[in-house]
Design a protein around this motif. Structure first.
Motif, mmCIF file in Angstrom:
data_model
loop_
_atom_site.group_PDB
_atom_site.id
_atom_site.type_symbol
_atom_site.label_atom_id
_atom_site.label_comp_id
_atom_site.label_asym_id
_atom_site.label_seq_id
_atom_site.Cartn_x
_atom_site.Cartn_y
_atom_site.Cartn_z
ATOM 1 N N THR A 264 0.771 -0.911 0.137
ATOM 2 C CA THR A 264 0.228 -0.087 0.068
ATOM 3 C C THR A 264 0.695 1.110 -0.108
ATOM 4 O OG1 THR A 264 -1.962 -0.773 1.576
ATOM 5 C CG2 THR A 264 -2.003 1.855 1.082
ATOM 6 N N ASN A 265 0.376 1.805 -0.845
ATOM 7 C CA ASN A 265 1.510 3.200 -0.305
ATOM 8 C C ASN A 265 0.622 4.475 0.145
ATOM 9 O OD1 ASN A 265 2.089 5.998 -1.225
ATOM 10 N ND2 ASN A 265 1.572 6.039 -3.983
ATOM 11 N N THR A 266 1.355 4.678 1.424
ATOM 12 C CA THR A 266 0.332 5.445 1.311
ATOM 13 C C THR A 266 0.859 7.013 1.942
ATOM 14 O OG1 THR A 266 2.203 4.882 3.478
ATOM 15 C CG2 THR A 266 0.326 4.044 3.626
ATOM 16 N N THR A 267 1.477 7.410 0.200
ATOM 17 C CA THR A 267 1.822 8.968 0.867
ATOM 18 C C THR A 267 0.933 9.623 -0.056
ATOM 19 O OG1 THR A 267 2.501 8.614 -1.634
ATOM 20 C CG2 THR A 267 4.052 8.083 0.005
ATOM 21 N N ARG A 268 0.635 10.846 -0.966
ATOM 22 C CA ARG A 268 -0.025 11.549 -1.273
ATOM 23 C C ARG A 268 0.094 11.845 -2.907
ATOM 24 N NH1 ARG A 268 -0.449 17.563 1.462
ATOM 25 N NH2 ARG A 268 1.509 16.558 2.086
ATOM 26 N N ILE B 218 4.274 5.952 -7.460
ATOM 27 C CA ILE B 218 4.972 5.588 -6.809
ATOM 28 C C ILE B 218 5.259 4.480 -8.025
ATOM 29 C CG2 ILE B 218 6.848 4.227 -6.021
ATOM 30 C CD1 ILE B 218 5.375 5.863 -3.045
ATOM 31 N N ASN B 219 6.576 4.755 -9.274
ATOM 32 C CA ASN B 219 6.781 3.724 -9.601
ATOM 33 C C ASN B 219 8.083 2.722 -9.088
ATOM 34 O OD1 ASN B 219 7.682 2.336 -12.106
ATOM 35 N ND2 ASN B 219 7.663 3.426 -13.293
ATOM 36 N N ARG C 71 2.956 0.983 -11.636
ATOM 37 C CA ARG C 71 2.978 2.651 -10.981
ATOM 38 C C ARG C 71 2.137 2.330 -9.760
ATOM 39 N NH1 ARG C 71 4.209 7.459 -11.196
ATOM 40 N NH2 ARG C 71 3.392 9.042 -10.215
ATOM 41 N N ILE C 72 2.190 2.838 -8.742
ATOM 42 C CA ILE C 72 1.167 2.203 -7.443
ATOM 43 C C ILE C 72 0.391 3.407 -7.033
ATOM 44 C CG2 ILE C 72 2.837 2.225 -6.021
ATOM 45 C CD1 ILE C 72 1.102 0.314 -3.986
#
Length: 122
Positions: free
Chosen positions: A38-42, A45-46, A66-67
């Motif tokens: 899980t990408n927890t950023t705003r 991300i590749n 890309r997530i």
């Protein structure tokens, strides 16, 4: 689950190591074993060049995936057709230890981004 490093990128991993039901090595059973990233950023991300590895050295290398921000990708053990939300390792063997193992996610510079450990290895 413990985020180990990465000042800019925050990724969290969750694991279902023991697929429900009998471990019969069917593709369905293999695909019920998975790791979620899980990408927890705003920011998106590749994951190209990132790796997901178990304690025994089995390694999955991400392609040009890309997530998106606050999105989750599930990496299944068995075979299937990759989508934006589900990726498949294509293994015919179980990868994640039911009783104990460690999943380690590393970025394209081989820095540990997250680890998830369960049970106790002998």
């Amino acid at each position: 689950m413990s985020s180990v490093s990465s000042s800019v990128r925050r990724i969290a991993a969750t694991v279902q190591a023991d697929s429900p039901g009998r471990d019969d090595h069917s593709n369905r059973s293999l695909n019920a074993e998975w790791v979620e990233v899980t990408n927890t950023t705003r920011d998106g991300i590749n994951l190209r060049g990132w790796t997901l590895k178990d304690a025994d050295g089995n390694r999955y290398r991400f392609g040009n995936i890309r997530i998106h921000s606050h999105a989750t990708i599930r990496i299944h053990t068995g075979a299937g057709r990759d989508t934006r939300t589900d990726l498949y390792q294509g293994s015919r063997e179980y990868i994640w230890g039911n009783r104990a193992d460690t999943a380690t996610l590393r970025d394209d510079r081989n820095r540990v981004v997250d680890t998830e450990t369960w049970g106790r290895r002998r």
